[in-house]
Each structure stands twice: as structure tokens, then as C-alpha cells.
Design a protein around this motif. Structure first.
Motif, mmCIF file in Angstrom:
data_model
loop_
_atom_site.group_PDB
_atom_site.id
_atom_site.type_symbol
_atom_site.label_atom_id
_atom_site.label_comp_id
_atom_site.label_asym_id
_atom_site.label_seq_id
_atom_site.Cartn_x
_atom_site.Cartn_y
_atom_site.Cartn_z
ATOM 1 N N LEU A 122 31.444 56.046 16.651
ATOM 2 C CA LEU A 122 32.255 55.808 15.450
ATOM 3 C C LEU A 122 33.698 56.280 15.625
ATOM 4 N N PRO A 123 33.943 57.521 16.090
ATOM 5 C CA PRO A 123 35.341 57.937 16.300
ATOM 6 C C PRO A 123 36.081 57.097 17.330
ATOM 7 N N LEU A 124 35.402 56.696 18.404
ATOM 8 C CA LEU A 124 36.061 55.879 19.427
ATOM 9 C C LEU A 124 36.435 54.505 18.878
ATOM 10 N N ALA A 125 35.541 53.907 18.098
ATOM 11 C CA ALA A 125 35.851 52.607 17.494
ATOM 12 C C ALA A 125 37.010 52.735 16.512
ATOM 13 N N ALA A 126 37.022 53.819 15.734
ATOM 14 C CA ALA A 126 38.119 54.036 14.786
ATOM 15 C C ALA A 126 39.434 54.262 15.524
ATOM 16 N N PHE A 127 39.389 55.016 16.623
ATOM 17 C CA PHE A 127 40.595 55.238 17.432
ATOM 18 C C PHE A 127 41.132 53.923 17.987
ATOM 19 N N ALA A 128 40.238 53.090 18.531
ATOM 20 C CA ALA A 128 40.665 51.809 19.098
ATOM 21 C C ALA A 128 41.300 50.929 18.020
ATOM 22 N N GLY A 129 40.677 50.875 16.839
ATOM 23 C CA GLY A 129 41.240 50.070 15.751
ATOM 24 C C GLY A 129 42.588 50.582 15.295
ATOM 25 N N SER A 130 42.721 51.902 15.205
ATOM 26 C CA SER A 130 43.994 52.501 14.796
ATOM 27 C C SER A 130 45.098 52.186 15.796
ATOM 28 N N LEU A 131 44.801 52.326 17.076
ATOM 29 C CA LEU A 131 45.807 52.078 18.112
ATOM 30 C C LEU A 131 46.231 50.611 18.131
ATOM 31 N N VAL A 132 45.279 49.704 18.053
ATOM 32 C CA VAL A 132 45.594 48.273 18.054
ATOM 33 C C VAL A 132 46.488 47.926 16.860
#
Length: 341
Positions: A122-132
Motif C-alpha cells: 500500500l505505501p509503495l503504490a501510494a508513493f508511485a501514484g504521488s510521484l507520477v
């Protein structure tokens, strides 16, 4: 009063207000507990028993108050840094789509189950979405070497619409209609699901991220003062901006994975802090952290008590406060500039 004494006084005052806000958050709710009783329970420690009021304080309210303080501090620090990176007073994790991107990534994991089995999924997916989202807004808003308020706001709104549509599409395609409540949590923000075992990661992200950003205070000051001047003084602005964007996206992603998308904290708090301690990031970031913690702790308290026994999503409370503030800032920033840039 000298600058150092004034800063120390502000930090002490904010710490005292945060302590008072935390006690209020522990005392008030559907079951009201006298502040003196709360202090007695805290003095007894978590091992002094879990019956009655002690269970409410330690098991239900304490994780929520701590998560609110951590998320508020992190969003305020992220907002201050983003405003320096894009040199725009309207930059904010929510307005620039970072929170929406993190929410979209988290919803993909929740609904589709992609990577849900991993503890860090969950944190990794949220990080990827935030960065994109941040990279997309930055690329869309920048034209040559310039970036105006109008383009930044329009790019942020456009990216938010796309991400909201993606979130809605994922929900429609989901085989579990009951997951709409979870999706609403990510889009409106909330601290009701706070648990002790979920506090370690956002706290570590806040402390490590803020610590690293404070060490970068001088280049952030240079970048805020002007890109050409920063390059003249030896700062590789492109590489520095990219590295800090990744760091800020990581912090935002971890926080949103725990709280959902909570807007306007990173817009209002840095402006208030600058009016008190100035724009130097070595002082500004710690002040923003404490002020953000106070703001979200009080906002969550209002969300829990204003319509009791019903609970308002804390993101709604911050939006009601931040919306008028944003319009006022937008009016000031675009005066004489033109929205189209």
C-alpha cells in the motif's frame, strides 16, 4: 527580540499548544472524559490497565491523535518544500495532485488486490501514484523556463480530474460493491482507522524526511530566491529538484496510505509559518511540522465532535477551511498575471 529567541519562543508555544490539543483530542468524543482524568491515565502509562476510560484513551483515541499529528506535520512540511521547488505560493500536496495520485495508487491495491499481500504494498503504490502525479503536473505547468500560477493550478486540477476518473473506474469495475466506503475514505481523508501497529511507518517517514529536508535548507532557500541565482552559486537545480520531488513524494505517499487524501494543510500552514518566522527553511520546516500537527489534531477533533455521534471526514473540515483561503491566495497571486499565463 532576536531571531533565535523568537524562533525558540514560537517552537515552545507550538509544542505547548500541541500538547493541549492532544489532551483535548483524548478527552472529547462520544464519551467525554475529564482532562484531569486523562492526565491521570497518561501518568499511569499504557500498562496501568485497559478497563473503562483507560481503554478509550490508550486503544482508541491515542493512536488517532498521534496519527493526526504525524500526518499534519508531514503534509505541512511537504507543502513548504513544494512551494520552494516550483517557486509558487499555491503549491500544495493536494492541489498539485500528489495526494490524489497517492490515493489512486492505494485504491488500485485495495480494490484490485495488486501487491496487497506485501506489507509495503500500500505505501509503495501510494508513493508511485504521488510521484507520477507531481511529475505530470510539473511537466504540464512548465513552459520553457517559466511557470505561472495559472498554469500550475490548471495542471493540478487536470491531473486531479484524471486521477479521480481512474479511481471511479476502478471502483466501477470492482467485483465488491461494498468497497465504495474504502474508496470514499481515500478520497475524503480520515483518521478513524488509526492503530498502534500502523504508526511506525508514517512516523519514520516524517522524522527521516523532515530531517533530510532540514539539511537541504540552504539549497531550498537558493531555489526559492531564483533559479538563475541558484545555478550561479553552483546548485544543479534540475538534479536537486528531481531528488527532492522523489523524497517529498515518498513522504506524501506513506502519509496518504495511512490517512487518505487530506487537502489544504500544506497550503495554509506554511503561509502562516512564514508570516511568523520568515522564509528560511532551516527554521520554517520545524515550525511547519509543529503547526501542521496542531492544525490537523484540532481539525480531527472538530470532525469527531461537530456532528456527534456522526463523524465528518477530516478532509471535509480542512477543505471548508482551506477553500476560502485558496481563493484568497489565488486572487492575490493572479492579480496582474492572467490565468492563462
Amino acid at each position: 527580540m532576536s531571531g533565535r529567541r523568537r524562533t525558540a519562543a514560537v517552537l515552545v508555544l507550538l509544542a505547548a499548544v500541541l500538547a493541549g490539543s492532544a489532551v483535548a483530542g483524548l478527552a472529547l468524543g462520544p464519551v467525554r472524559i475529564a482532562p484531569g482524568k486523562v492526565l491521570a491515565i497518561l501518568w499511569g502509562g499504557p500498562g496501568a490497565g485497559r478497563g473503562g476510560f483507560a481503554s478509550i484513551v490508550w486503544d482508541v483515541r491515542m493512536p488517532r491523535v498521534l496519527l493526526g499529528a504525524v500526518v499534519g506535520a508531514g503534509l505541512a512540511v511537504a507543502g513548504a518544500v513544494l512551494q520552494a521547488l516550483v517557486r509558487n505560493a499555491l503549491a500544495d500536496p493536494f492541489l498539485l495532485g500528489a495526494s490524489s495520485g497517492a490515493s489512486a495508487g492505494a485504491v488500485l491495491v485495495l480494490v484490485l488486490g495488486v501487491g496487497a499481500g506485501a506489507a509495503a504494498g500500500l505505501p509503495l503504490a501510494a508513493f508511485a501514484g504521488s510521484l507520477v502525479a507531481l511529475v505530470a503536473v510539473y511537466a504540464l505547468a512548465r513552459r520553457g523556463a517559466t511557470m505561472t500560477t495559472g498554469r500550475l493550478v490548471l495542471a493540478g486540477v487536470a491531473v486531479q480530474y484524471v486521477l479521480s476518473a481512474l479511481t471511479s473506474l476502478v471502483l466501477v469495475l470492482s467485483a465488491h460493491p461494498d468497497q465504495i466506503r474504502s474508496v470514499l475514505f481515500w478520497t475524503l481523508g480520515g483518521l478513524g482507522g488509526a492503530r498502534w501497529d500502523e504508526l511506525a511507518l508514517p512516523t519514520a517517514a516524517l522524522l527521516a524526511g523532515t530531517g533530510l529536508l532540514v539539511t537541504l535548507a540552504r539549497p531550498l532557500d537558493l531555489l526559492l530566491a531564483g533559479e538563475e541565482g541558484a545555478r550561479t552559486l553552483g546548485l544543479d537545480t534540475g538534479r536537486f529538484r528531481a531528488a527532492v520531488l522523489v523524497l517529498v513524494s515518498l513522504v506524501i505517499g506513506v502519509l496518504v496510505a495511512c490517512s487518505g487524501a487530506i487537502g489544504f494543510v500544506g497550503l495554509m500552514v506554511p503561509h502562516a509559518a512564514r508570516m511568523v518566522v520568515g522564509a528560511g527553511h532551516r527554521v520554517l520546516l520545524p515550525v511547519c511540522a509543529l503547526a501542521g500537527a496542531v492544525f490537523l489534531t484540532l481539525a480531527d477533533l472538530l470532525a469527531r465532535t461537530a456532528a456527534a455521534p456522526e463523524e465528518i471526514p477530516v478532509g471535509v473540515v480542512t477543505a471548508l477551511a482551506g477553500g476560502p483561503f485558496f481563493l484568497w491566495m489565488l486572487r492575490r497571486s493572479t492579480r496582474g498575471e492572467g490565468v492563462a499565463g
